[in-house]
Design a protein around this motif. Structure first.
Motif, PDB file in Angstrom:
ATOM      1  N   THR A  27       0.750  -1.181  -0.014  1.00 26.47           N
ATOM      2  CA  THR A  27       0.403  -0.028  -0.073  1.00 26.47           C
ATOM      3  C   THR A  27       1.011   1.062  -0.237  1.00 26.47           C
ATOM      4  N   PRO A  28       2.118   1.699  -0.536  1.00 29.38           N
ATOM      5  CA  PRO A  28       2.687   0.664  -1.195  1.00 29.38           C
ATOM      6  C   PRO A  28       3.832   0.126  -0.329  1.00 29.38           C
ATOM      7  N   ASP A  29       3.555   0.677   1.174  1.00 30.34           N
ATOM      8  CA  ASP A  29       4.547  -0.841   1.756  1.00 30.34           C
ATOM      9  C   ASP A  29       3.702  -1.680   2.002  1.00 30.34           C
ATOM     10  N   THR A  30       4.379  -3.176   2.378  1.00 26.54           N
ATOM     11  CA  THR A  30       3.698  -4.270   2.571  1.00 26.54           C
ATOM     12  C   THR A  30       3.780  -4.600   4.339  1.00 26.54           C
ATOM     13  N   VAL A  31       2.387  -4.428   4.125  1.00 22.02           N
ATOM     14  CA  VAL A  31       0.973  -4.464   5.243  1.00 22.02           C
ATOM     15  C   VAL A  31       0.870  -5.403   5.726  1.00 22.02           C
ATOM     16  N   ILE A  32       1.537  -6.517   7.025  1.00 22.28           N
ATOM     17  CA  ILE A  32       0.568  -7.917   7.235  1.00 22.28           C
ATOM     18  C   ILE A  32      -0.423  -7.675   8.608  1.00 22.28           C
ATOM     19  N   THR A  33      -1.222  -8.382   8.518  1.00 27.12           N
ATOM     20  CA  THR A  33      -2.477  -8.169   9.127  1.00 27.12           C
ATOM     21  C   THR A  33      -2.094  -9.815  10.176  1.00 27.12           C
ATOM     22  N   MET A  34      -2.056  -9.316  11.128  1.00 20.43           N
ATOM     23  CA  MET A  34      -2.005 -11.233  11.889  1.00 20.43           C
ATOM     24  C   MET A  34      -3.074 -11.219  12.424  1.00 20.43           C
ATOM     25  N   ALA A  35      -3.491 -12.222  12.590  1.00 22.79           N
ATOM     26  CA  ALA A  35      -4.898 -12.553  13.741  1.00 22.79           C
ATOM     27  C   ALA A  35      -5.268 -12.661  14.346  1.00 22.79           C
ATOM     28  N   THR A  36      -3.816 -11.728  15.852  1.00 25.32           N
ATOM     29  CA  THR A  36      -3.973 -11.259  16.513  1.00 25.32           C
ATOM     30  C   THR A  36      -4.501 -10.132  16.317  1.00 25.32           C
ATOM     31  N   GLY A  37      -4.859  -9.223  15.262  1.00 26.50           N
ATOM     32  CA  GLY A  37      -5.094  -7.633  15.121  1.00 26.50           C
ATOM     33  C   GLY A  37      -3.601  -6.954  14.985  1.00 26.50           C
ATOM     34  N   ALA A  38      -2.909  -7.348  14.795  1.00 26.78           N
ATOM     35  CA  ALA A  38      -1.605  -6.451  14.535  1.00 26.78           C
ATOM     36  C   ALA A  38      -1.363  -6.544  13.381  1.00 26.78           C
ATOM     37  N   HIS A  39      -1.063  -5.320  12.937  1.00 30.13           N
ATOM     38  CA  HIS A  39      -0.245  -5.259  11.887  1.00 30.13           C
ATOM     39  C   HIS A  39       1.208  -4.189  11.382  1.00 30.13           C
ATOM     40  N   ILE A  40       1.670  -5.370  10.706  1.00 28.21           N
ATOM     41  CA  ILE A  40       3.852  -4.982  10.831  1.00 28.21           C
ATOM     42  C   ILE A  40       3.265  -4.529   9.469  1.00 28.21           C
ATOM     43  N   VAL A  41       4.246  -3.500   9.303  1.00 28.34           N
ATOM     44  CA  VAL A  41       5.043  -3.585   8.147  1.00 28.34           C
ATOM     45  C   VAL A  41       6.246  -3.449   7.749  1.00 28.34           C
ATOM     46  N   VAL A  42       6.821  -4.388   6.911  1.00 30.17           N
ATOM     47  CA  VAL A  42       8.026  -5.124   6.461  1.00 30.17           C
ATOM     48  C   VAL A  42       9.081  -4.266   4.951  1.00 30.17           C
ATOM     49  N   ALA A  43      10.085  -4.717   5.181  1.00 35.53           N
ATOM     50  CA  ALA A  43      10.811  -4.106   3.593  1.00 35.53           C
ATOM     51  C   ALA A  43      10.572  -5.636   2.759  1.00 35.53           C
ATOM     52  N   GLU A  44      10.499  -6.401   3.082  1.00 35.07           N
ATOM     53  CA  GLU A  44       9.902  -6.940   1.439  1.00 35.07           C
ATOM     54  C   GLU A  44       8.859  -7.120   0.985  1.00 35.07           C
ATOM     55  N   SER A  45       8.954  -7.338  -0.402  1.00 38.21           N
ATOM     56  CA  SER A  45       7.701  -7.400  -0.899  1.00 38.21           C
ATOM     57  C   SER A  45       6.754  -8.346  -0.723  1.00 38.21           C
ATOM     58  N   ALA A  46       5.111  -7.836  -1.446  1.00 42.08           N
ATOM     59  CA  ALA A  46       4.200  -9.050  -0.099  1.00 42.08           C
ATOM     60  C   ALA A  46       4.177 -10.712  -0.615  1.00 42.08           C
ATOM     61  N   GLU A  47       5.823 -10.013  -2.541  1.00 48.19           N
ATOM     62  CA  GLU A  47       5.776 -11.837  -3.248  1.00 48.19           C
ATOM     63  C   GLU A  47       6.852 -12.234  -2.356  1.00 48.19           C
ATOM     64  N   GLU A  48       7.853 -11.679  -1.552  1.00 46.43           N
ATOM     65  CA  GLU A  48       8.536 -11.844  -1.074  1.00 46.43           C
ATOM     66  C   GLU A  48       8.282 -12.702   0.256  1.00 46.43           C
ATOM     67  N   VAL A  49       6.580 -12.663   1.019  1.00 47.02           N
ATOM     68  CA  VAL A  49       6.251 -13.032   2.224  1.00 47.02           C
ATOM     69  C   VAL A  49       5.552 -14.293   2.042  1.00 47.02           C
ATOM     70  N   VAL A  50       4.670 -14.158   0.763  1.00 47.47           N
ATOM     71  CA  VAL A  50       4.254 -15.226   0.768  1.00 47.47           C
ATOM     72  C   VAL A  50       5.211 -16.650   0.242  1.00 47.47           C
TER      73      VAL A  50
END
Length: 71
Positions: A27-50
């Motif tokens: 968004t353009p940063d990669t944001v991971i939403t966890m089951a706990t409700g936490a949001h983590i912004v990471v340097a890796e692309s969405a494709e790299e996380v997957v």
């Protein structure tokens, strides 16, 4: 656990349990939403996380083949 890196924090890695990931979006940063409700912004692309999550799951399945059956 998969190894990721938080945006804006140099140095240490962040270990994430891929079973708890609900969504990964750029968004353009990669944001991971966890089951706990936490949001983590990471340097890796969405494709790299997957890909990291897929590789981790494949390694777990591969390792399970080498385990002796439980009796």
């Amino acid at each position: 656990m998969i190894t990721l890196h938080r945006i804006g924090q140099s140095g240490g890695a962040l270990l994430v349990n891929p079973h708890l990931i609900l969504t990964v979006e750029e968004t353009p940063d990669t944001v991971i939403t966890m089951a706990t409700g936490a949001h983590i912004v990471v340097a890796e692309s969405a494709e790299e996380v997957v890909e990291a999550a897929r590789a981790w799951r494949a390694s777990v399945l591969s390792a399970s083949r080498n385990l002796a059956p439980v009796r």
